[in-house]
Design an enzyme around this catalytic site. Structure first.
Site, PDB file in Angstrom:
ATOM      1  N   ALA A  81       0.739  -1.399  -0.226  1.00 10.77           N
ATOM      2  CA  ALA A  81       0.194  -0.114  -0.301  1.00 10.77           C
ATOM      3  C   ALA A  81       0.798   1.048   0.030  1.00 10.77           C
ATOM      4  CB  ALA A  81      -0.879  -0.361   0.767  1.00 10.77           C
ATOM      5  N   SER A 124      11.706   0.308  -4.820  1.00 13.70           N
ATOM      6  CA  SER A 124      12.373   0.590  -5.742  1.00 13.70           C
ATOM      7  C   SER A 124      13.596   0.625  -6.600  1.00 13.70           C
ATOM      8  CB  SER A 124      11.112   1.814  -5.899  1.00 13.70           C
ATOM      9  OG  SER A 124      11.001   2.750  -7.505  1.00 13.70           O
ATOM     10  N   TYR A 149       8.355  11.021  -4.345  1.00 18.59           N
ATOM     11  CA  TYR A 149       7.923   9.708  -3.925  1.00 18.59           C
ATOM     12  C   TYR A 149       8.786   8.601  -3.415  1.00 18.59           C
ATOM     13  CZ  TYR A 149       7.621   4.602  -6.376  1.00 18.59           C
ATOM     14  OH  TYR A 149       7.828   3.511  -6.484  1.00 18.59           O
ATOM     15  N   LYS A 153      10.628   5.774  -0.805  1.00 18.22           N
ATOM     16  CA  LYS A 153      10.625   4.664  -0.494  1.00 18.22           C
ATOM     17  C   LYS A 153      12.155   4.565   0.480  1.00 18.22           C
ATOM     18  CE  LYS A 153       7.665   2.461  -3.152  1.00 18.22           C
ATOM     19  NZ  LYS A 153       6.722   2.118  -2.208  1.00 18.22           N
ATOM     20  N   PHE A 178      12.258  -3.316 -10.780  1.00 16.01           N
ATOM     21  CA  PHE A 178      12.269  -2.722 -11.818  1.00 16.01           C
ATOM     22  C   PHE A 178      11.165  -1.904 -12.680  1.00 16.01           C
ATOM     23  CE2 PHE A 178      16.874  -1.679 -11.973  1.00 16.01           C
ATOM     24  CZ  PHE A 178      17.060  -2.188 -10.726  1.00 16.01           C
ATOM     25  N   GLY A 295      13.773  14.331 -15.511  1.00 16.21           N
ATOM     26  CA  GLY A 295      14.326  13.166 -14.601  1.00 16.21           C
ATOM     27  C   GLY A 295      14.746  11.936 -15.672  1.00 16.21           C
ATOM     28  N   ASP A 296      14.053  11.500 -16.675  1.00 17.99           N
ATOM     29  CA  ASP A 296      14.550  10.549 -16.956  1.00 17.99           C
ATOM     30  C   ASP A 296      15.789  10.367 -17.280  1.00 17.99           C
ATOM     31  OD1 ASP A 296      11.753   9.523 -17.010  1.00 17.99           O
ATOM     32  OD2 ASP A 296      11.446  10.563 -18.878  1.00 17.99           O
TER      33      ASP A 296
END
Ligand code: UD1
Length: 340
Positions: A81, A124, A149, A153, A178, A295-296
């Site tokens: 969650a 992640s 986000y 993590k 991934f 951001g990629d």
């Protein structure tokens, strides 16, 4: 085992429910349905042939969480969650920190109070940040992430590591995913993004089924073979199997905290994925190359050796399998799960 699966109505959670039940465990789901339709539960009951008890509440509610653990006995928790949209986390950082950290605090507090000693957590690959060498290995430090986000993590990984180090009764698996795609081969459960999909394959699937006009390819001037970004896409069924393997391994795991990458170890470019999906759907998928998305990273994938050696787990499904299964789900459920 009796396993509590938080976020069990979500994309990865629902696929994991099916495999955990198939392995002979009893499953209880807790989900607040903020990003999942209750009808997924009917599909899960049909697939598993069992009744799945569901508790519909938000785990940041400590009293409700405590009551659940006081009323029921669990041997393990798989904690999916959480809020997960990178872009949204930039606009609503406090919501992300409150929700993702708060639900974990509440859950772990209840687990400790009631002697539940095994926790599998959804982390992640985003925790590797922008500077880790490719392929990503679990021992890389320092963890970093480029979005609120992703930082939730990283923070939760630290929290769980500290708590487990201090408490011999708790064993934790941190699973670094991934890029999960694909769907159950029955085509009855799959990913059902609300609104415009942020992620590549759900977007391609919606173009293929006619819900959207064309794919925007975010940049073709990256230092990769075809100029588009490369990612390690993993079939959600392989990912679910990784959770089951981690759950089983935790019992005998020597360390309180165990980090495992769940990836295939190979990169696939945006255009390669588009063409794989065209093969699966048997049609051309219109696209246009547009500017880069902020951001990629150009290219990254997992080193999956540790999970293979320690869990005996390995991803087996190909990109073509992933596209065929996504397409079966998308065609059978063009608008996702029904409301009722
Ligand atoms: C993203 C998140 C990651 C999260 C993961 C969940 C970022 C920076 N990272 O990963 O934290 O865990 O989703 O699966 O957002 N692309 C297009 N057109 C589109 C959509 C995507 O060209 O319409 C490209 C992207 O530029 C990227 C690749 O497809 O190169 C994959 O994108 P996506 O599916 O969003 O995953 P990630 O960005 O790798």
């Amino acid at each position: 085992m009796r396993v509590l699966i938080s976020g069990g109505a979500g994309y990865i959670g629902s696929h994991t429910v099916v495999q955990v039940v198939a392995a002979g465990h009893d499953v209880v789901v807790v989900d607040d349905f903020s990003n999942a339709k209750p009808t997924v539960i009917n599909r899960l009951e049909a697939l598993t042939g069992t009744h799945i008890p569901v508790h519909a509440f938000d785990l940041t509610d400590r009293d409700k969480t405590e009551r659940l653990f006081a009323d029921e006995r669990f041997d393990a928790v798989i904690h999916f969650a959480g809020l997960k949209a990178v872009g949204e986390s930039v606009d609503k950082p406090l919501e992300y920190y409150e929700n993702n950290l708060g639900s974990t605090f509440s859950l772990v507090r209840a687990m400790r109070r009631h002697g539940v000693g095994k926790l599998v957590f959804s982390s992640s690959a985003t925790v590797y940040g922008d500077h880790a060498p490719v392929p990503y290995r679990e021992d890389y430090e320092p963890l970093a992430a480029a979005s609120p986000y992703g930082r939730t993590k990283v923070m939760i990984e630290h929290v769980l590591s500290d708590v487990a180090a201090a408490d011999p009764g708790l064993k934790v698996a941190l699973l670094r995913y991934f890029n999960p795609i694909g769907a159950h081969p029955s085509g009855t459960i799959g990913e059902d993004p609300q609104g415009i999909p942020n992620n590549l394959v759900p977007f391609i699937a919606q173009v293929a089924v006619g819900r959207r006009e064309k794919l925007n390819v975010f940049g073709d001037d990256y230092p990769t073979a075809d100029g588009t970004c490369e990612r390690d896409y993993i079939h959600v069924e392989d990912l679910a199997a990784g959770h089951l393997a981690a759950l089983t391994a935790l019992e005998a795991a020597p360390a309180p905290v165990n980090v495992w990458n769940l990836g295939t170890g190979t990169g696939t470019s945006v255009l390669e994925m588009l063409h794989a999906f065209e093969r699966a759907a048997g049609k051309e998928i219109p696209y246009e190359v547009v500017g880069r998305r902020a951001g990629d990273l150009p290219a990254y994938w997992a080193d999956p050796t540790k999970a293979h050696e320690e869990l005996g787990w390995r991803a087996t499904r190909t990109v073509d399998d992933m596209c065929a299964d996504t397409w079966r789900w998308q065609q059978g459920n063009p608008n996702g799960y029904p409301d009722a």
